[in-house]
Design an enzyme around this catalytic site. Structure first.
Site, PDB file in Angstrom:
ATOM      1  N   HIS A 214      35.714  36.887  -7.021  1.00 37.35           N
ATOM      2  CA  HIS A 214      35.568  35.543  -6.442  1.00 37.35           C
ATOM      3  C   HIS A 214      34.109  35.092  -6.552  1.00 37.35           C
ATOM      4  O   HIS A 214      33.300  35.373  -5.664  1.00 37.35           O
ATOM      5  CB  HIS A 214      35.999  35.561  -4.975  1.00 37.35           C
ATOM      6  CG  HIS A 214      37.401  36.038  -4.753  1.00 37.35           C
ATOM      7  ND1 HIS A 214      38.455  35.183  -4.511  1.00 37.35           N
ATOM      8  CD2 HIS A 214      37.937  37.282  -4.764  1.00 37.35           C
ATOM      9  CE1 HIS A 214      39.570  35.872  -4.365  1.00 37.35           C
ATOM     10  NE2 HIS A 214      39.277  37.156  -4.517  1.00 37.35           N
TER      11      HIS A 214
ATOM     12  N   GLY B 138      38.344  41.885   4.475  1.00 41.05           N
ATOM     13  CA  GLY B 138      39.306  41.459   3.467  1.00 41.05           C
ATOM     14  C   GLY B 138      40.396  40.644   4.118  1.00 41.05           C
ATOM     15  O   GLY B 138      40.589  39.471   3.780  1.00 41.05           O
ATOM     16  N   PRO B 139      41.153  41.236   5.071  1.00 43.10           N
ATOM     17  CA  PRO B 139      42.110  40.426   5.837  1.00 43.10           C
ATOM     18  C   PRO B 139      41.350  39.391   6.665  1.00 43.10           C
ATOM     19  O   PRO B 139      40.626  39.745   7.598  1.00 43.10           O
ATOM     20  CB  PRO B 139      42.813  41.457   6.728  1.00 43.10           C
ATOM     21  CG  PRO B 139      42.561  42.781   6.069  1.00 43.10           C
ATOM     22  CD  PRO B 139      41.216  42.657   5.434  1.00 43.10           C
TER      23      PRO B 139
ATOM     24  N   ASP C  65      36.292  29.137   5.158  1.00 45.37           N
ATOM     25  CA  ASP C  65      37.354  28.231   5.620  1.00 45.37           C
ATOM     26  C   ASP C  65      38.626  28.992   5.945  1.00 45.37           C
ATOM     27  O   ASP C  65      39.324  28.675   6.913  1.00 45.37           O
ATOM     28  CB  ASP C  65      37.644  27.179   4.541  1.00 45.37           C
ATOM     29  CG  ASP C  65      36.531  26.151   4.419  1.00 45.37           C
ATOM     30  OD1 ASP C  65      36.382  25.344   5.346  1.00 45.37           O
ATOM     31  OD2 ASP C  65      35.817  26.159   3.399  1.00 45.37           O
TER      32      ASP C  65
ATOM     33  N   HIS D  26      37.003  29.466  -7.290  1.00 48.82           N
ATOM     34  CA  HIS D  26      37.110  30.358  -6.128  1.00 48.82           C
ATOM     35  C   HIS D  26      37.474  31.785  -6.511  1.00 48.82           C
ATOM     36  O   HIS D  26      36.782  32.726  -6.107  1.00 48.82           O
ATOM     37  CB  HIS D  26      38.155  29.805  -5.153  1.00 48.82           C
ATOM     38  CG  HIS D  26      38.271  30.565  -3.868  1.00 48.82           C
ATOM     39  ND1 HIS D  26      38.781  31.842  -3.786  1.00 48.82           N
ATOM     40  CD2 HIS D  26      37.953  30.219  -2.590  1.00 48.82           C
ATOM     41  CE1 HIS D  26      38.758  32.253  -2.531  1.00 48.82           C
ATOM     42  NE2 HIS D  26      38.272  31.288  -1.787  1.00 48.82           N
TER      43      HIS D  26
ATOM     44  N   ARG E  63      53.208  55.848  32.163  1.00 48.67           N
ATOM     45  CA  ARG E  63      52.182  54.812  32.318  1.00 48.67           C
ATOM     46  C   ARG E  63      51.442  54.990  33.643  1.00 48.67           C
ATOM     47  O   ARG E  63      50.240  54.727  33.739  1.00 48.67           O
ATOM     48  CB  ARG E  63      52.791  53.415  32.229  1.00 48.67           C
ATOM     49  CG  ARG E  63      53.784  53.082  33.341  1.00 48.67           C
ATOM     50  CD  ARG E  63      54.125  51.611  33.396  1.00 48.67           C
ATOM     51  NE  ARG E  63      55.164  51.335  34.385  1.00 48.67           N
ATOM     52  CZ  ARG E  63      55.387  50.153  34.935  1.00 48.67           C
ATOM     53  NH1 ARG E  63      54.654  49.111  34.598  1.00 48.67           N
ATOM     54  NH2 ARG E  63      56.347  49.999  35.823  1.00 48.67           N
TER      55      ARG E  63
ATOM     56  N   SER F  18      50.706  45.990  34.618  1.00 52.02           N
ATOM     57  CA  SER F  18      51.946  46.534  34.060  1.00 52.02           C
ATOM     58  C   SER F  18      51.696  47.711  33.132  1.00 52.02           C
ATOM     59  O   SER F  18      52.443  48.686  33.140  1.00 52.02           O
ATOM     60  CB  SER F  18      52.711  45.443  33.303  1.00 52.02           C
ATOM     61  OG  SER F  18      53.246  44.487  34.201  1.00 52.02           O
TER      62      SER F  18
ATOM     63  N   GLU G 267      46.656  40.023  21.586  1.00 55.65           N
ATOM     64  CA  GLU G 267      46.697  41.445  21.237  1.00 55.65           C
ATOM     65  C   GLU G 267      45.919  41.765  19.969  1.00 55.65           C
ATOM     66  O   GLU G 267      45.184  42.751  19.906  1.00 55.65           O
ATOM     67  CB  GLU G 267      48.157  41.898  21.073  1.00 55.65           C
ATOM     68  CG  GLU G 267      48.958  41.912  22.363  1.00 55.65           C
ATOM     69  CD  GLU G 267      49.591  40.572  22.694  1.00 55.65           C
ATOM     70  OE1 GLU G 267      50.336  40.496  23.693  1.00 55.65           O
ATOM     71  OE2 GLU G 267      49.337  39.578  21.955  1.00 55.65           O
TER      72      GLU G 267
ATOM     73  N   PHE H 113      54.583  44.892  21.557  1.00 61.45           N
ATOM     74  CA  PHE H 113      53.556  43.974  21.071  1.00 61.45           C
ATOM     75  C   PHE H 113      52.534  44.660  20.170  1.00 61.45           C
ATOM     76  O   PHE H 113      51.581  44.020  19.713  1.00 61.45           O
ATOM     77  CB  PHE H 113      52.869  43.275  22.237  1.00 61.45           C
ATOM     78  CG  PHE H 113      53.814  42.456  23.077  1.00 61.45           C
ATOM     79  CD1 PHE H 113      54.858  41.766  22.491  1.00 61.45           C
ATOM     80  CD2 PHE H 113      53.666  42.388  24.449  1.00 61.45           C
ATOM     81  CE1 PHE H 113      55.743  41.021  23.255  1.00 61.45           C
ATOM     82  CE2 PHE H 113      54.550  41.651  25.224  1.00 61.45           C
ATOM     83  CZ  PHE H 113      55.593  40.963  24.625  1.00 61.45           C
TER      84      PHE H 113
ATOM     85  N   HIS I 192      55.898  50.740  28.263  1.00 60.02           N
ATOM     86  CA  HIS I 192      57.224  50.140  28.096  1.00 60.02           C
ATOM     87  C   HIS I 192      57.742  50.514  26.704  1.00 60.02           C
ATOM     88  O   HIS I 192      57.987  49.676  25.854  1.00 60.02           O
ATOM     89  CB  HIS I 192      57.174  48.623  28.282  1.00 60.02           C
ATOM     90  CG  HIS I 192      56.761  48.196  29.662  1.00 60.02           C
ATOM     91  ND1 HIS I 192      55.571  48.601  30.238  1.00 60.02           N
ATOM     92  CD2 HIS I 192      57.381  47.403  30.574  1.00 60.02           C
ATOM     93  CE1 HIS I 192      55.478  48.073  31.447  1.00 60.02           C
ATOM     94  NE2 HIS I 192      56.563  47.357  31.687  1.00 60.02           N
TER      95      HIS I 192
ATOM     96  N   HIS J 207      61.698  42.514  24.254  1.00 56.59           N
ATOM     97  CA  HIS J 207      60.695  43.377  24.869  1.00 56.59           C
ATOM     98  C   HIS J 207      61.030  44.862  24.752  1.00 56.59           C
ATOM     99  O   HIS J 207      60.288  45.701  25.264  1.00 56.59           O
ATOM    100  CB  HIS J 207      60.536  43.021  26.353  1.00 56.59           C
ATOM    101  CG  HIS J 207      59.745  41.770  26.583  1.00 56.59           C
ATOM    102  ND1 HIS J 207      60.041  40.588  25.963  1.00 56.59           N
ATOM    103  CD2 HIS J 207      58.651  41.528  27.361  1.00 56.59           C
ATOM    104  CE1 HIS J 207      59.177  39.661  26.356  1.00 56.59           C
ATOM    105  NE2 HIS J 207      58.322  40.200  27.192  1.00 56.59           N
TER     106      HIS J 207
END
Length: 683
Positions: free
Chosen positions: A28, A115-116, A152, A262, A355, A382, A411, A437, A461, A473
């Site tokens: 690039h 990168g990400p 951007d 680009h 937990r 929780s 998260e 999650f 959980h 969930h």
């Protein structure tokens, strides 16, 4: 200030970026050409580090978000002497130290793998939090800056909202980010995908925002000076730049600002490679050379940087001599060592959810590990990280004396921030949310593994027993996904992740011990919502017996010459204990029970040990509240795994256990059926 040298240096960076991409026939070039002016001014006039001691803990740090602009970094660091000519000539090639996207290499100035898009600057926010945390404990002399560079695309990634909100809310005045705003992205111009006002957005989050001509060196200087003097807010410098700045077409006309510049060599576009190099002052016959005047300038600059760092080090040494106790503590934090911890002393009531047992451990750690930041995505009451929070306080704007980060519902942002905290050094990051999650966190978990960072993930959980909350969930496939990372090797050849699902309170304490001692890969604790019957102790100390979990797996119940070996982890171990009791009482079937907290660690043990726990010459039965694949590798093709191959339902946990077949009685019957089938198969 030398305008001629400054322009030559920026053009040298542009020419090097163009040459790297052209030779590799991949990369690039356009973005690095636009960002070259900012990069040169930043590193030549503002960035504080020690060229002779690149890992100096109190250096400024640069976090790249737009990893596809790697040639911008490699070119700048080549001028600074961090790379040799052969390194940039081998851009994107096998065995080179200049990969397509930058990978952590502190010795050469690369602070983070990127990168990400969106993750790089968010890790920078984490590093800024770490720096504020340490400054609050050791003094204002610890005033290094964290610089970010975003494009951007990074601005558009959803994670930028979480990073922007948290940085502004916490008043991270030590974080300064340059937005290379060239209005071009890979396949379109930005006006085809967005009409938002970026400046207003960041101002609304509490940032100081300034918009400049990103090619005007005086404007860059003023923006960086003001940002360094800011004491209340993070700063966003929006630099309006030109994609492919300096590119020339075959007819000698300028060919700048085009989308096609680009993501491909400029020779594949309307620009002319040779004429562009000439326009930038480079020799097309030697495109990887440093310009003579630029090389001389940087040689002098390096001496000045080293001398300035020596002055700062002398200042720090004076502080150390006057503050011996604090100095020793700081050295200890930076060493990465742990204090002596007595996990066996932590008291747990009988039958706790894991937990809740984890909460007890965290409460203990809050009083014994001073350099730990725990974070929760709006779930501390929780996921039970409130055990830690009750012993400290949340980080706040102007007050970083606490040790808890209230991340809000974000998260992925939280996990990326943890990576940045780990990259900064001196602090142990812990992040928590519901296991389902973890899906939101996967990109950051992956970068934890690639960067070999000791981030601790706490997921509660852990199964369909979440119950009434229903299928959205109730994690089913998540454990299989996470355990795949235990099978994936990092570049050092080690398991890239440590996944731990403890069977009871004692194993939870051992899991925390294992996670804390695992410093160079990420760890995840997978914990139950519901109470679990403790595994019966065979001797005086259940904890001492649970220490065998450090081998990844062990027998919690052992008889001579068993008829079957039952295998599980987490809360299913207690279900197997109930089932084994019924098997012996009703059918005189003798069973061993293996608790395999981590298949990854278990597979690292000698074969003799593995077979002593899970023998190949016995019927093997696995029980998992997730996909059967969780245990299929352990019980083998002749064994049987009873698991869940469907999404959950909304109902009380006990009802789901019964409906799905996870009671002692139903598992007992299932084992009998398996043994009968196995017996018939042998005949």
């Amino acid at each position: 200030m030398n305008k001629k040298i400054d322009q030559q240096a920026a053009d040298n960076i542009r020419a090097l970026a163009v040459a790297m991409v052209e030779k590799a026939n991949s990369g690039h070039p356009g973005g690095p050409m636009g960002g070259a002016d900012f990069m040169h001014i930043l590193y030549s006039e503002f960035f504080n580090y020690d060229p002779s001691d690149m890992a100096w803990p109190f250096r400024d740090r640069f976090f790249m978000d737009a990893g596809h602009l790697s040639t911008l970094m490699y070119a700048q660091y080549y001028l600074l002497g961090n790379y040799e000519k052969k390194d940039i000539e081998n851009f994107r090639q096998w065995g080179s130290i200049t990969p397509g996207h930058p990978e952590v290499d502190v010795a050469r100035g690369i602070e983070n793998t990127s990168g990400p898009l969106g993750q790089g600057h968010t890790m920078g926010v984490g590093a800024a939090i770490a720096a504020k945390f340490l400054e609050a404990r050791f003094g204002d002399w610890m005033n290094h800056k964290i610089y970010g560079f975003i494009s951007d695309g990074g601005i558009q990634e959803e994670i930028s909202q979480g990073a922007g909100r948290i940085a502004g809310h916490l008043g991270l005045s030590n974080f300064i980010m340059f937005f290379d705003s060239n209005d071009i992205q890979l396949s379109t111009s930005t006006d085809e995908v967005t009409t938002e006002d970026t400046a207003m957005k960041y101002e609304a989050w509490g940032w100081k925002v300034v918009t400049i001509d990103g090619h005007n060196h005086d404007e860059i200087r003023k923006a960086l000076t003001d940002a360094n003097n800011e004491t209340e807010k993070p700063t966003l410098i929006i630099g309006k730049t030109i994609m492919g700045k300096g590119c020339v077409a075959a007819d000698g006309s300028m060919f700048e600002g085009y989308c096609e510049l680009h993501g491909q060599p400029i020779g594949h576009t309307g620009a002319d490679y040779t004429k562009t190099l000439i326009n930038l002052g480079a020799n097309p016959e030697a495109p990887f050379d440093k310009y003579d005047d630029v090389s001389a300038f940087y040689d002098t600059l390096l001496k000045e940087k080293t001398a300035k760092a020596a002055e700062k080090k002398a200042e720090i040494e004076t502080w150390k001599q006057a503050n011996k106790e604090l100095s020793d503590k700081l050295d200890y934090f930076l060493s990465g060592e742990l204090p002596e911890l007595d996990f066996e002393s932590i008291e747990h009531k009988a039958g706790l959810a894991t937990r809740a047992a984890s909460s007890n451990v965290l409460a203990y750690l809050a009083e014994h590990v001073e350099n730990m930041i725990v974070s929760s995505a709006d779930l501390s009451n929780s996921d039970k990280t409130d055990g830690f929070l009750k012993k400290t306080q949340a980080l706040q704007k102007g007050d970083f004396s606490g040790s808890f980060l209230q991340a809000g519902v974000a998260e992925l942002t939280m996990a990326c921030i943890a990576n940045g905290i780990a990259l900064h050094g001196g602090i142990i990051p812990v992040v928590a949310t519901f296991f389902v999650f973890s899906d939101y966190m996967k990109p950051a978990i992956r970068l934890s593994g690639i960067q070999e960072l000791g981030v601790k993930y706490v997921w509660t959980h852990d199964a369909f027993r979440v119950g009434e909350d229903g299928p959205t969930h109730q994690p089913i496939e998540q454990e299989a996904q996470i355990r795949l990372l235990e099978k994936l090797k990092n570049h050092k050849g080690k398991n890239s992740f440590l996944a731990l699902r403890p069977a009871d309170s004692a194993e939870t304490a051992v899991a925390w011990k294992m996670a804390l001692e695992n410093k160079d890969t990420p760890s995840g604790l997978i914990l139950s919502r519901q109470g679990i019957k403790d595994v019966p102790a065979n001797g005086a100390s259940r904890y001492q017996e649970a220490l065998a979990a450090e081998k990844g797996g062990y027998l919690v119940k052992e008889v001579e010459n068993p008829d079957v070996v039952l295998v599980a982890n987490g809360s299913e171990v207690s279900t197997l204990i109930e089932a084994a009791k019924l098997l012996e009482e009703k059918e005189n079937i003798k069973a061993n029970i293996a608790s395999i907290i981590s298949e990854g660690v278990f597979r690292l043990q000698p074969k003799s040990y593995q077979e002593s726990v899970i023998p190949k010459n016995k019927p093997l039965y696995g029980l998992t509240a997730g996909l059967p694949i969780n245990l299929e590798g352990l019980v083998g093709e002749n064994g049987k795994v009873f698991g869940v191959d469907h999404f959950g339902y909304s109902a009380p946990a006990g009802v789901l256990d019964d409906k799905f077949g996870f009671t002692g009685e139903k598992v007992c019957q299932n084992v009998i059926e398996y043994l009968n089938e196995a017996s018939v198969a042998k005949v």
